[in-house]
Enzyme design. Structure first.
Site, PDB file in Angstrom:
ATOM      1  N   ARG A 117      36.060  55.815  54.832  1.00  0.00           N
ATOM      2  CA  ARG A 117      37.384  55.238  54.555  1.00  0.00           C
ATOM      3  C   ARG A 117      38.457  56.326  54.710  1.00  0.00           C
ATOM      4  NH1 ARG A 117      37.854  50.672  51.470  1.00  0.00           N
ATOM      5  NH2 ARG A 117      40.006  50.789  52.161  1.00  0.00           N
TER       6      ARG A 117
ATOM      7  N   ARG B  69      47.771  46.300  49.333  1.00  0.00           N
ATOM      8  CA  ARG B  69      46.631  45.424  49.007  1.00  0.00           C
ATOM      9  C   ARG B  69      47.174  44.229  48.243  1.00  0.00           C
ATOM     10  NH1 ARG B  69      40.756  46.888  46.540  1.00  0.00           N
ATOM     11  NH2 ARG B  69      40.562  47.370  48.757  1.00  0.00           N
TER      12      ARG B  69
ATOM     13  N   HIS C  22      40.153  42.674  55.739  1.00  0.00           N
ATOM     14  CA  HIS C  22      40.070  44.032  55.173  1.00  0.00           C
ATOM     15  C   HIS C  22      39.940  45.006  56.347  1.00  0.00           C
ATOM     16  CE1 HIS C  22      39.647  47.135  52.358  1.00  0.00           C
ATOM     17  NE2 HIS C  22      38.518  46.820  51.747  1.00  0.00           N
TER      18      HIS C  22
ATOM     19  N   CYS D  17      30.623  47.195  51.737  1.00  0.00           N
ATOM     20  CA  CYS D  17      31.893  47.914  51.534  1.00  0.00           C
ATOM     21  C   CYS D  17      32.031  48.444  50.119  1.00  0.00           C
ATOM     22  CB  CYS D  17      33.070  47.019  51.901  1.00  0.00           C
ATOM     23  SG  CYS D  17      33.341  45.627  50.781  1.00  0.00           S
TER      24      CYS D  17
ATOM     25  N   ASP E 237      28.527  41.481  51.213  1.00  0.00           N
ATOM     26  CA  ASP E 237      29.619  41.822  50.308  1.00  0.00           C
ATOM     27  C   ASP E 237      29.479  40.904  49.095  1.00  0.00           C
ATOM     28  OD1 ASP E 237      31.970  42.869  49.250  1.00  0.00           O
ATOM     29  OD2 ASP E 237      33.287  41.586  50.453  1.00  0.00           O
TER      30      ASP E 237
ATOM     31  N   GLN F 161      38.801  48.760  55.989  1.00  0.00           N
ATOM     32  CA  GLN F 161      37.364  48.894  55.744  1.00  0.00           C
ATOM     33  C   GLN F 161      36.592  48.800  57.058  1.00  0.00           C
ATOM     34  OE1 GLN F 161      35.660  49.189  52.541  1.00  0.00           O
ATOM     35  NE2 GLN F 161      34.052  49.775  53.966  1.00  0.00           N
TER      36      GLN F 161
HETATM   37  N1  NVA Z   1      35.534  40.864  49.442  1.00  0.00           N
HETATM   38  C1  NVA Z   1      35.834  41.792  48.362  1.00  0.00           C
HETATM   39  C2  NVA Z   1      36.057  43.165  48.913  1.00  0.00           C
HETATM   40  C3  NVA Z   1      36.315  44.215  47.873  1.00  0.00           C
HETATM   41  C4  NVA Z   1      36.576  45.563  48.471  1.00  0.00           C
HETATM   42  C5  NVA Z   1      37.051  41.323  47.597  1.00  0.00           C
HETATM   43  O1  NVA Z   1      38.012  40.871  48.223  1.00  0.00           O
HETATM   44  O2  NVA Z   1      37.045  41.403  46.359  1.00  0.00           O
HETATM   45  N1   CP Z   2      35.702  48.739  49.605  1.00  0.00           N
HETATM   46  C1   CP Z   2      36.857  48.756  48.928  1.00  0.00           C
HETATM   47  O1   CP Z   2      37.935  48.395  49.439  1.00  0.00           O
HETATM   48  O2   CP Z   2      36.760  49.235  47.663  1.00  0.00           O
HETATM   49  P1   CP Z   2      37.893  49.277  46.548  1.00  0.00           P
HETATM   50  O3   CP Z   2      38.133  47.841  46.100  1.00  0.00           O
HETATM   51  O4   CP Z   2      37.325  50.113  45.437  1.00  0.00           O
HETATM   52  O5   CP Z   2      39.140  49.849  47.121  1.00  0.00           O
END
Ligand code: NVA
Ligand code: CP
Length: 330
Positions: free
Chosen positions: A292, A101, A128, A264, A224, A131
């Protein structure tokens, strides 16, 4: 060539479908497949915060008979001190896959180019895709099919989730609509890539600024956060810009009568979605969160098989899928 999963359209429609089928099998028989027996280790690296991704990969790798190695960039050499490719060259001597990540997509591409083990995008600024595998699994469970379903993403069209919906939804043959303020449109290249994929699968892509136009008759409504990780300094201006993009009961009333709502998570109730919607009867967010686990287990099993692990010399997708199915049911 090593198969990686850096963006949603790294998988063909058949490959995506095969992974979802494996996920169904793994969900039905949670501890039945052990393709990581040994135990083989999988490195899971976080440059950004996480709850679901961290837990689902940790638990999923354990379920598959493997050993999860959870690494925070803050206390590793990655992140300014060592390049992604040098890190990958070291990790590949010890682990069977690398999950990361991070911020820029370019780092993932550099890591993937420099290693023989599969690299998985566990969220970047642009996509993502893990997800989306979970979301598609959830939509298929609730709607019975993916191809022909209409999904409306409302909010930050330039976000990882919106862009992954475009690519993954188009790959699945869905009709993907995104409603976003003009200055938060998805990247033109992603839209073009999604359009090309949709032309192959019978899906379609529509980007608009009007949330009602996007939601009209939709089967699935998705939103989101308006403030993705890394965008915190823009929070106040984003809250102002996105104020007309909240998913509430009035907006949901434009969707199909049996439409479902997805997010998500984590969610900011009262901002991108009201509590009435996210905690209401059309919300399927907890199934989405659980999936997930199953989707990522299936992805790892499929990638290992596609890359010739477990004795399966299967570098192409179809053979990889067969090998993964074998691995999943072994
Ligand atoms: N769009 C959000 C998703 C978190 C799982 C982010 O990147 O923070
Ligand atoms: N949806 C998702 O990726 O959640 P986290 O940021 O908690 O991993």
């Amino acid at each position: 060539m090593t198969r990686h999963f850096l963006r949603d359209d790294d998988l063909s429609q058949d490959e995506q479908s095969a992974i979802l089928d494996i996920a169904d099998q793994m969900k039905a028989d949670r501890w039945g497949a052990k393709p990581l027996a040994g135990p083989q280790s999988v490195a899971v690296i976080f440059d950004k915060s996480s709850t679901r991704t961290r837990v689902s990969f940790h638990v999923g790798i354990s379920d598959l008979g493997g050993s999860p190695l959870i690494i925070s960039t803050a206390n590793s050499q990655l992140g300014g001190k060592e390049t992604p490719s040098d890190t990958a060259r070291v990790l590949e001597r010890m682990v069977s896959a690398i999950v990361w990540r991070t911020y820029g997509q370019a780092g993932l591409e550099e890591m993937a180019a420099g290693t023989t083990v599969p690299v998985v995008n566990a969220l970047s600024d642009d996509f993502h895709p893990c997800q989306l595998l979970a979301d598609l699994l959830t939509i298929r469970e609730h709607r019975g099919t993916l191809a022909g379903q209409t999904v409306a993403f409302i909010g930050d069209g330039a976000s990882n989730m919106a862009q992954s919906y475009l690519l993954a939804g188009a790959t699945a043959g869905m009709h993907v609509r995104v409603a976003a303020p003009a200055e938060f449109s998805p990247s033109a290249q992603v839209v073009t890539d999604a359009e090309h994929r949709a032309a192959e699968t019978g899906g379609s892509v529509l980007v608009v600024t009007d949330p009602v136009a996007a939601v009209a008759g939709a089967d699935v409504v998705v939103t989101d956060t308006w403030v993705s990780m890394g965008k915190e300094s823009e929070k106040q201006s984003r809250l102002d810009t996105f104020a007309g993009y909240r998913v509430d009961d009035a907006l949901m009333a434009h969707a199909a009568d049996d439409a479902v709502f997805m997010h998500c998570l984590p969610a900011d109730r009262g901002y991108e979605v009201t509590a009435e919607v996210i905690d209401g009867p059309r919300s399927i967010i907890w199934d989405e969160a659980e999936n997930r686990l199953h989707a990522q287990k299936a992805l790892l099993a499929w990638l290992l098989a596609a890359n010739g692990a477990n004795g399966a010399n299967a570098a192409n997708g179809a053979n990889g899928a067969n090998a993964a199915t074998t691995a999943a049911t072994a």
